[in-house]
Design an enzyme around this catalytic site. Structure first.
Site, PDB file in Angstrom:
ATOM      1  N   SER A  19       9.899   4.500   8.102  1.00 37.56           N
ATOM      2  CA  SER A  19      10.050   3.458   9.116  1.00 37.56           C
ATOM      3  C   SER A  19       9.695   2.068   8.622  1.00 37.56           C
ATOM      4  CB  SER A  19       9.206   3.804  10.334  1.00 37.56           C
ATOM      5  OG  SER A  19       7.850   3.893   9.979  1.00 37.56           O
ATOM      6  N   GLY A  20       8.922   1.936   7.595  1.00 36.53           N
ATOM      7  CA  GLY A  20       8.576   0.579   7.203  1.00 36.53           C
ATOM      8  C   GLY A  20       7.712   0.525   5.967  1.00 36.53           C
ATOM      9  N   VAL A  21       7.099  -0.622   5.776  1.00 41.14           N
ATOM     10  CA  VAL A  21       6.273  -0.857   4.593  1.00 41.14           C
ATOM     11  C   VAL A  21       4.891  -1.294   5.054  1.00 41.14           C
ATOM     12  CG1 VAL A  21       6.213  -2.003   2.355  1.00 41.14           C
ATOM     13  CG2 VAL A  21       8.383  -1.751   3.533  1.00 41.14           C
ATOM     14  N   ASP A  66       2.799  14.690  14.586  1.00 40.84           N
ATOM     15  CA  ASP A  66       3.129  14.658  13.163  1.00 40.84           C
ATOM     16  C   ASP A  66       1.850  14.694  12.329  1.00 40.84           C
ATOM     17  OD1 ASP A  66       4.803  14.668  10.996  1.00 40.84           O
ATOM     18  OD2 ASP A  66       5.022  12.488  10.922  1.00 40.84           O
ATOM     19  N   GLY A  86       7.106   4.121   4.044  1.00 38.41           N
ATOM     20  CA  GLY A  86       7.612   5.372   4.579  1.00 38.41           C
ATOM     21  C   GLY A  86       9.014   5.151   5.090  1.00 38.41           C
ATOM     22  N   LEU A 146       0.823  -1.218   0.000  1.00 41.95           N
ATOM     23  CA  LEU A 146       0.000   0.000   0.000  1.00 41.95           C
ATOM     24  C   LEU A 146       0.852   1.261   0.000  1.00 41.95           C
ATOM     25  CD1 LEU A 146      -2.692  -0.996   2.636  1.00 41.95           C
ATOM     26  CD2 LEU A 146      -3.079  -0.641   0.200  1.00 41.95           C
TER      27      LEU A 146
HETATM   28  N1  LIG Z   1      -4.399   1.290   7.759  1.00 43.18           N
HETATM   29  C1  LIG Z   1      -4.060   1.581   6.523  1.00 43.18           C
HETATM   30  N2  LIG Z   1      -4.916   1.336   5.479  1.00 43.18           N
HETATM   31  C2  LIG Z   1      -4.559   1.625   4.216  1.00 43.18           C
HETATM   32  N3  LIG Z   1      -3.383   2.178   3.848  1.00 43.18           N
HETATM   33  C3  LIG Z   1      -2.500   2.447   4.813  1.00 43.18           C
HETATM   34  C4  LIG Z   1      -2.786   2.161   6.191  1.00 43.18           C
HETATM   35  N4  LIG Z   1      -1.733   2.538   6.925  1.00 43.18           N
HETATM   36  C5  LIG Z   1      -0.828   3.045   6.077  1.00 43.18           C
HETATM   37  N5  LIG Z   1      -1.272   2.993   4.803  1.00 43.18           N
HETATM   38  C6  LIG Z   1      -0.536   3.439   3.605  1.00 43.18           C
HETATM   39  O1  LIG Z   1       0.843   3.217   3.802  1.00 43.18           O
HETATM   40  C7  LIG Z   1       1.568   4.462   3.762  1.00 43.18           C
HETATM   41  C8  LIG Z   1       2.685   4.447   4.802  1.00 43.18           C
HETATM   42  O2  LIG Z   1       2.110   4.319   6.092  1.00 43.18           O
HETATM   43  P1  LIG Z   1       2.714   5.015   7.374  1.00 43.18           P
HETATM   44  O3  LIG Z   1       2.698   6.511   7.161  1.00 43.18           O
HETATM   45  O4  LIG Z   1       2.020   4.504   8.575  1.00 43.18           O
HETATM   46  O5  LIG Z   1       4.188   4.448   7.302  1.00 43.18           O
HETATM   47  P2  LIG Z   1       5.473   5.064   7.879  1.00 43.18           P
HETATM   48  O6  LIG Z   1       6.575   4.135   7.541  1.00 43.18           O
HETATM   49  O7  LIG Z   1       5.235   5.383   9.311  1.00 43.18           O
HETATM   50  O8  LIG Z   1       5.613   6.380   7.048  1.00 43.18           O
HETATM   51  P3  LIG Z   1       6.365   7.696   7.465  1.00 43.18           P
HETATM   52  O9  LIG Z   1       7.434   7.878   6.463  1.00 43.18           O
HETATM   53  O10 LIG Z   1       5.297   8.759   7.379  1.00 43.18           O
HETATM   54  O11 LIG Z   1       6.865   7.478   8.838  1.00 43.18           O
HETATM   55  C9  LIG Z   1       0.511   5.525   4.013  1.00 43.18           C
HETATM   56  O12 LIG Z   1       0.849   6.732   3.422  1.00 43.18           O
HETATM   57  C10 LIG Z   1      -0.734   4.919   3.377  1.00 43.18           C
HETATM   58  O13 LIG Z   1      -0.727   5.168   1.992  1.00 43.18           O
END
Ligand SMILES: Nc1ncnc2c1ncn2[C@@H]1O[C@H](COP(=O)(O)OP(=O)(O)OP(=O)(O)O)[C@@H](O)[C@H]1O
Length: 634
Positions: A24-26, A141, A22, A19
Site C-alpha cells: 500500500s505504500g512506503v 492481518d 509494502g 524504512l
Molecule cells: N512505526 C514504524 N516504525 C518503524 N518502522 C516502521 C513503522 N511502520 C512501518 N515500518 C516499516 O515499514 C514497513 C512497511 O510498513 P507497513 O507494513 O505498515 O506498510 P504497508 O504498505 O501497509 O505494508 P503491507 O504490504 O504489509 O500492507 C514495515 O515492515 C516496517 O519495516
C-alpha cells in the site's frame, strides 16, 4: 498504466530514510523540523488501484479507535501521532519503532526462538488483540511482519541527510535501503527484552455495537488466515468487485475470532521456525497463493484440514525441543488452532494461558524497567478534512461499486479515487501547493463497512504477502463474436476425430480437430463474456478447457471453447495427452503454469469463480510489479 506513483511529503518533517515499503505504500523515518521528534511516516498513494478509499478509511478509523482521545495509548499498539490527506496521498505520522519487525527478528535464530522469548512476544501480541477486541476492532492481518519491536534503548541520532526544496523535500531517485545504512533490527539480549507494537491496520475491521457481527471479506495473509476466511474462496456467493460474500450467503465469519487463529499460527512459526500449513499439509500445492487457498478450502470440506490440525502436537514434538515448557506451548497452539471458531480459546483465557505466564512476568519487568515514568497521553491530531474523508464518501463509493463491470474490476479503485480526489479538492481548502494545516479536531470513528481492494503477490507464498480476492463473475457483453485464435494456423485442415499423437513431422498443433465453423457445446456449461478483449476471451477459454480435460478421467477430450457468446462454441477438440501438453505451453505463455493445479478435483460449481480469480490475479500480479517499481516523492 503509468509506472509513476506520486507521494506527497509533509513539509513539517525532514526525511531521514526509507524504512520499508509494502503493497500500500512506503514508510520513512523522519524528524520534526522544529521539535526534532523522530517519527515514522507512512505514505499511501490512494490513486493506486490496489488501495481503495474504503481501505484507507478503515485504516484511519482503526488507528483512531485504538488511539482514543485523552487516553494513554496502549503500549502494544502503534501510536498514531497525526494523519492527513494531501491530494492523492494519505499521510500517517506514526511513532517510530526502532527494532524492525518480528519477522526479521525470527531470522536471527537458526530454528525456532527460545520459548521464554516467544512467551514474552506472544503475551504482548495477545494483549494488543485483547485491547483491539475491547474496542470491537479486529486486525485481520496478524503476522510477524506486522509486529514491530521496540529496542528499549536510545536509538543513535542519525544525521539528517535530506535537502529541502521549498516547502517540500523533493526526490525522484532511489532511496538507500535500510540495511545499507545501519542494522535497525532488534538483536536478542535477555537483559533487554523488546516491547512489541502491532501495526498495519490496512485490513482492520471495526464492528458496530453487535459483537457477533459477521464479516464476509476475504482478507489477510494466507499463512495466518483462519479457515473460515479461507473457505470463502469456494463460495458461489462471492460478490463481484468487493471480495465479499453477498448478503444471502449463509457463510461468513466473526472477525473477532480470526486474530486468535493467527496468533496460533504465529506461535507455531516462532516455536518451530516453520510455517504451520507447510508442516501439517506437506503435500499442499503452494505454487501460488490461489492454488494453496483453493486446496485448503477443499480440505476443510473433506476433513483433511482437521486431520492436519490433529497432527500438530506430534509434528511439534518431532522438532525434539528440550525446553520443558514445550508441552505448554503445544497446548497453547492447539487451543487456538481450532477449526470451529467458537471452540477457540477466548482471548481472556489466552492471555492467562500458562504458556504466557513467563511472558507476562518478563513483559511487566520490561515495562517497569523502561516505561515506569511513561505517562504520555498523546492525542492523535486529525484535521477536519479527515473527518470529511471518513464520513462523506461512503454513499458515493457504494454507488460506484454497484456500477462496476468486470472489465473495470481489475482496476477497481482508479475512477473512484479520481472522483474522491475531486471531492477532496472541492471540500478541502488544502489542495493547493501546501499540505493541509492540521487542526486538532478528531472525528469519532463510525462503523466500518470494509471492502478490500486486492493486493497481491501470488507466487511468493512463503513470505506471506497480503492477498485478498475480488472475484467477479463475467459480465455479459455485446461484443460481436469473432472466433479469434492466435494459435490457429492457415495450414490447418480438418482431421478425423481420432488422430495419432504428435511427432516431429506432425506437430501437436495438427492433432487438434478444428471445428470450422464452430459447433455448439453439448453440455450444461454456460459461458458469459469476461471482458471485451478477444484475446483475453480465448485465453480464458483455453485455460478453462484445459482444466476440464486434465481433471477428467480416462476418456478425456480436450476442447477449445469460445466464451464470446451466450451459448458456448467449441472451436477445436483433441484427445491426446501430447496435445494437452502443447496446450499447456500455450497456457504457459498466458499465466503461471502452476495455476493448472487448481483443477486437481474438478468441481463445476466452484471452477468458474476460481478461474475468474485466476485472471484477476494475473492482472494484479502484473500491476504489482509496476507498483514495486516507481514511487516519486514530491
Ligand atoms: N512505526 C514504524 N516504525 C518503524 N518502522 C516502521 C513503522 N511502520 C512501518 N515500518 C516499516 O515499514 C514497513 C512497511 O510498513 P507497513 O507494513 O505498515 O506498510 P504497508 O504498505 O501497509 O505494508 P503491507 O504490504 O504489509 O500492507 C514495515 O515492515 C516496517 O519495516
Amino acid at each position: 498504466m503509468s509506472n509513476q506513483r506520486v507521494l506527497y511529503w509533509p513539509e513539517t518533517y525532514n526525511n531521514i530514510k526509507e524504512l520499508g515499503r509494502g503493497v500500500s505504500g512506503v514508510v520513512y523515518k523522519a524528524s520534526h523540523k522544529k521539535t526534532g521528534q523522530i517519527v515514522a511516516i507512512k505514505l499511501v498513494d490512494m490513486k493506486q488501484s490496489k488501495i481503495s478509499t474504503e481501505q484507507i478509511q478503515g485504516e484511519i478509523r482503526a488507528l483512531l479507535t485504538l488511539n482514543p482521545e485523552n487516553e494513554r495509548s496502549h503500549i502494544n499498539i502503534i501510536k498514531l501521532i497525526q494523519c492527513f490527506i494531501h491530494k492523492t496521498t494519505a499521510i500517517f505520522i506514526l511513532e517510530y519503532v526502532d527494532g524492525g519487525t518480528l519477522e526479521d527478528f525470527m531470522y536471527s535464530f537458526e530454528r525456532g526462538m527460545p520459548l521464554p522469548l516467544i512467551s514474552h512476544c506472544l503475551y504482548q501480541a495477545v494483549n494488543a488483540i485483547e485491547y483491539m477486541n475491547s474496542k470491537k476492532c479486529s486486525h485481520r492481518d496478524i503476522k510477524p511482519a506486522n509486529i514491530l519491536m521496540m529496542r528499549n534503548r536510545k536509538p543513535k541520532q542519525l544525521q539528517e541527510q535530506q535537502q529541502q526544496e521549498g516547502g517540500y523535500i523533493r526526490y525522484s531517485g532511489q532511496f538507500q535501503p535500510e540495511s545499507s545504512q545501519e542494522n535497525n533490527n532488534y538483536q536478542f539480549d535477555p537483559d533487554e527484552l523488546p516491547i512489541l507494537k502491532v501495526t498495519d491496520y490496512g485490513y482492520a475491521s471495526i464492528g458496530g455495537n453487535d459483537s457477533t457481527e459477521i464479516h464476509s471479506t476475504l482478507a489477510g495473509s494466507p499463512l495466518y488466515m483462519a479457515p473460515e476466511i479461507i473457505h470463502i474462496i469456494l463460495s458461489p456467493f462471492l460478490e463481484p468487485g468487493t471480495g465479499k460474500l453477498s448478503a444471502d450467503s449463509p457463510e461468513g465469519y466473526n472477525p473477532l475470532l480470526v486474530d486468535v487463529w493467527a496468533i496460533g499460527a504465529v506461535a507455531f512459526r516462532l516455536i518451530t521456525g516453520d510455517d504451520l500449513i507447510s508442516v501439517i499439509f506437506p503435500n499442499l500445492n503452494q505454487a501460488t497463493v490461489l492454488a494453496a487457498l483453493v486446496n485448503l478450502a477443499k480440505m476443510i470440506d473433506n476433513g483433511d484440514f482437521q486431520k492436519g490440525l490433529n497432527s500438530i502436537p506430534n509434528e511439534i514434538r518431532k522438532y525434539g525441543l528440550v525446553d520443558p515448557d514445550i508441552e505448554l506451548g503445544i497446548s497453547f497452539i492447539s487451543a487456538l488452532l481450532q477449526l470451529d471458531p467458537k471452540k477457540r480459546l477466548p482471548l481472556k483465557e489466552t492471555l492467562n494461558h500458562p504458556f504466557l505466564a513467563k511472558g507476562k512476568i518478563s513483559f511487566t519487568q520490561t515495562l517497569n524497567q523502561h516505561y515506569k515514568d511513561n505517562k504520555d497521553v498523546l492525542n492523535s491530531i486529525i484535521p477536519s478534512d479527515i473527518s470529511n474523508f471518513l464520513n462523506n464518501n461512503n454513499q458515493q463509493q457504494q454507488q460506484q461499486q454497484q456500477q462496476k463491470s468486470f472489465s473495470t474490476s481489475s482496476l477497481p479503485q482508479v475512477d473512484q479515487q479520481q472522483n474522491n480526489e475531486k471531492d477532496q479538492s472541492n471540500s478541502s481548502s488544502s489542495s493547493s501547493s501546501s499540505p493541509p494545516s492540521p487542526t486538532i479536531s478528531k472525528s469519532s470513528p463510525s462503523s466500518l463497512s470494509s471492502s478490500l481492494s486486492p493486493s497481491s503477490s501470488t507466487d511468493d507464498l512463503p513470505k506471506a504477502m497480503k492477498w485478498s480476492s475480488s472475484v467477479k463473475p463475467p459480465k455479459k457483453s455485446n461484443f460481436t463474436p469473432t472466433f479469434l485464435s492466435h494459435q490457429r494456423s492457415d495450414k490447418i485442415s480438418l482431421f478425423p476425430k481420432l488422430l495419432p499423437p504428435p511427432t516431429k513431422d506432425t506437430p501437436p498443433l495438427e492433432t487438434m480437430n478444428w471445428r470450422s465453423p464452430p459447433i455448439e457445446v453439448g453440455d450444461s456449461i454456460t459461458w458469459t463474456t469476461l471482458t471485451q478483449d478477444a484475446i483475453f476471451q480465448v485465453q480464458f477459454s483455453v485455460l478453462t478447457s484445459f482444466l476440464k480435460v486434465i481433471s477428467a478421467t480416462n476418456s478425456y477430450q480436450f476442447r477449445i471453447i469460445t466464451s464470446l457468446t451466450k451459448v458456448p462454441l467449441e472451436i477445436a477438440v483433441s484427445n491426446h495427452k501430447d496435445t494437452i501438453l502443447y496446450m499447456y505451453n500455450i497456457v504457459k505463455t498466458v499465466i503461471a503454469p502452476q495455476l493448472i493445479s487448481l483443477s486437481n478435483a474438478f468441481d463445476e460449481n466452484s471452477i468458474r469463480s476460481v478461474l475468474a480469480a485466476i485472471l484477476y490475479q494475473i492482472g494484479t500480479e502484473t500491476e504489482q510489479a509496476e507498483i514495486a517499481n516507481g514511487w516519486t516523492l514530491v
